[in-house]
Design an enzyme around this catalytic site. Structure first.
Site, PDB file in Angstrom:
ATOM      1  CB  SER A 187      -0.890   0.015   1.243  1.00  0.00           C
ATOM      2  OG  SER A 187      -0.090   0.319   2.378  1.00  0.00           O
ATOM      3  CE  LYS A 188      -0.252   8.592  -0.377  1.00  0.00           C
ATOM      4  NZ  LYS A 188       0.721   8.828   0.661  1.00  0.00           N
ATOM      5  NE  ARG A 189      -1.718   3.453   6.129  1.00  0.00           N
ATOM      6  CZ  ARG A 189      -2.415   2.355   6.438  1.00  0.00           C
ATOM      7  NH1 ARG A 189      -1.979   1.529   7.377  1.00  0.00           N
ATOM      8  NH2 ARG A 189      -3.547   2.089   5.837  1.00  0.00           N
ATOM      9  N   GLY A 245       5.072   2.519   1.271  1.00  0.00           N
ATOM     10  CA  GLY A 245       6.036   3.371   0.580  1.00  0.00           C
ATOM     11  C   GLY A 245       6.482   4.518   1.477  1.00  0.00           C
TER      12      GLY A 245
END
Ligand code: GLU
Length: 505
Positions: free
Chosen positions: A263-265, A267
């Site tokens: 997920s973006k988190r 990253g």
């Protein structure tokens, strides 16, 4: 198969494209090109609530950066357009009416509150409630109500959704998936999905199936998260009386730890990009990193994505886009999730930076360091690349080696304390005299004279080479000092030696 291969990448413009989305686009592209087929971009923008300004342009630009632009699509045009779902409403309505006329879909007047109440009631008894063959007759819909009641509700302007009438009595639905084989699901676990929302817009399921049929899509290649929708889609094709396309559901891309979807988190936490290009959220104005802006080469990014869920079957890892087209096959796509390794992404970048004709980096290097490299000849730039490409992972890192552009104005203090002895300045002065006589002033020749100097003075390499490096660069690491001296030229080399000795004594 006789019919031509037509595949589509069908993102929803709800934000930036996740790298998993780019992987889906890539696999669609590879499959299309491998089979001389057509790669289509369809924008699935029926969900007005989740629409994000700029997302469609972002998707187009991402595909362009990656180097696989659609043959047909929103920008490319084509014979099966329009390619934006918001412009195809009439078609959905027409097909939906057809489904209602044949008894495969029905109008439902239940409000969100009424449905929520049913759910709560079931939960209180430890049950799960869904709108399906078991419950539909106890609801307010055109199957349960009389024609007159329905007509009345409609004339009073009550909003309604249109639902799919799931076949009753536990039909076995078979989805044949090119990657996963045959999947069987009993229709009795499936609910009566909404096909048209109360605002008159189609849901994903209706628009997706209608478009895949009308755009003559031969293979639906998409992420595993859509696998649960596939049985409904198969039943929709059946209800319409259409042949379904072939399906291939690509494995999830997992976090570096292997636990769960990337997920973006992850990253943000791990300091690596999740999106192909940087993205500034129009609402929060927050910017997320992009592979492009972080200095990745598109070739490296794509190669990394290629191996997330596909392998050549042997040890080979490096593939250009053309080579990937050649090598790609659905049989070698894995079923299990593919773990993302950010270090591997960097590794791919290194490989592409160093392979091929390095002169292609001259212009980008000059652009990035325009001020420092003003007036530099191509040869001089090439020398920098020859010295530095082996030592960096990204092209932009070269610019941080300031000694390439100017004499050091500071010297690594810790190194000086450890390595700069009282006799060092004397050695360097003598070395300077030796170098002054070296002709031609070329790397090999400089090295030979340097070694001769050490031999006649009975000095160890370490006693002189590191101080020589410190004098010329100010630091303890970097390119070969003989290459670097040649690059500087005799005058610069002697000047730097002189001024370091003067400063450091
Ligand atoms: N619009 C869907 C998405 O955003 C498409 C799924 C599909 O390919 O069927 O991923």
């Amino acid at each position: 198969m006789s019919a031509s291969v037509r595949v589509r990448f069908a993102p929803s413009p709800t934000g930036p494209l996740h790298m998993g989305g780019v992987r889906t686009a890539l696999f669609n592209y590879l499959y299309a090109k491998k089979h001389n087929g057509t790669f289509i971009l369809r924008v699935e923008d029926t969900d007005q609530a989740r629409f994000v300004e700029g997302a469609e342009a972002y998707i187009e630009e991402s595909l362009k950066w990656c180097g696989f632009e659609p043959d047909e699509g929103t920008k490319a045009g084509g014979n099966h357009g329009p390619y934006r779902q918001s412009e195809r409403s009439e078609l959905y309505l027409k097909e939906l009416n057809q489904l209602m006329a044949t008894g495969h879909a029905y109008k439902a007047f239940d409000t969100a509150e009424e449905i929520a109440a049913k759910r709560t009631e079931a939960e209180a008894n430890g049950d799960v409630w869904q709108y399906d063959a078991k419950t539909r007759l106890s609801m307010r819909n055109s199957l349960a109500l009389s024609a007159a009641e329905v007509a009345q509700l409609e004339s009073e302007g009550h909003p309604f959704t249109v639902r799919f009438k799931m076949p009753e009595s536990g039909r076995e639905v078979k989805v044949s998936d090119e990657i996963r084989g045959e999947i069987r699901v009993s229709s009795s676990v499936l609910d009566d999905k909404v096909l048209m929302k109360a605002d008159g817009l189609p849901t994903y399921h209706l628009a997706n199936v209608v478009d895949d049929h009308h755009m003559e899509i031969s293979h639906v290649i998409r992420g595993e998260e859509w696998l649960p929708s596939a049985p409904l889609h198969v039943l929709l094709y059946e209800a319409f009386g259409w042949n379904p396309p072939a399906f291939a559901h690509l494995p999830l891309i997992l976090k570096p730890t292997g636990n769960g979807k990337l997920s973006k988190r992850d990253g943000d936490k791990g300091g690596f990009p999740i999106f192909p290009l940087a993205w500034t959220d129009p609402k929060s104005s927050q910017t997320s990193n992009g592979y492009r802006e972080n200095g990745y080469l598109p070739e490296a990014f794509l190669n990394m994505l290629l191996l997330l869920g596909w392998s050549s079957g042997d040890e080979r890892e490096l593939f250009s886009l053309e080579e990937a087209v050649e090598a790609f096959s659905m049989e070698n796509v894995t079923k299990s999730g593919a773990r993302f390794n950010p270090d591997k992404a960097v590794w791919f970048n290194e490989q592409y930076l160093r392979s091929g004709d390095s002169s292609r980096w001259i212009e980008p290097l000059k652009e990035r360091n325009a001020e420092a490299m003003q007036g530099w000849s191509g040869t001089k730039c090439q020398q920098v690349l020859d010295m530095m490409l082996e030592r960096v992972q990204f092209l932009h890192e070269i610019g941080a080696h300031s000694y390439l552009f100017a004499a050091p104005d500071r010297f690594d203090e810790k190194l000086i304390r450890k390595k700069w002895k009282p006799e060092t300045a004397g050695y360097l002065r003598d070395l300077k005299d030796v170098l002054a006589a070296v002709e031609p002033f070329e790397s090999d020749n400089i090295e030979t004279h340097f070694k001769q100097f050490l031999a006649t003075r009975e000095l160890g390499f370490g006693a002189v080479l590191l101080p020589f490096r410190i004098a010329l660069t100010g630091t303890g690491g970097g390119p070969s000092m003989f290459d670097f001296a040649e690059f500087l030229g005799k005058n610069q080399t002697l000047d730097r030696l002189e001024s370091a000795v003067a400063k450091l004594g």
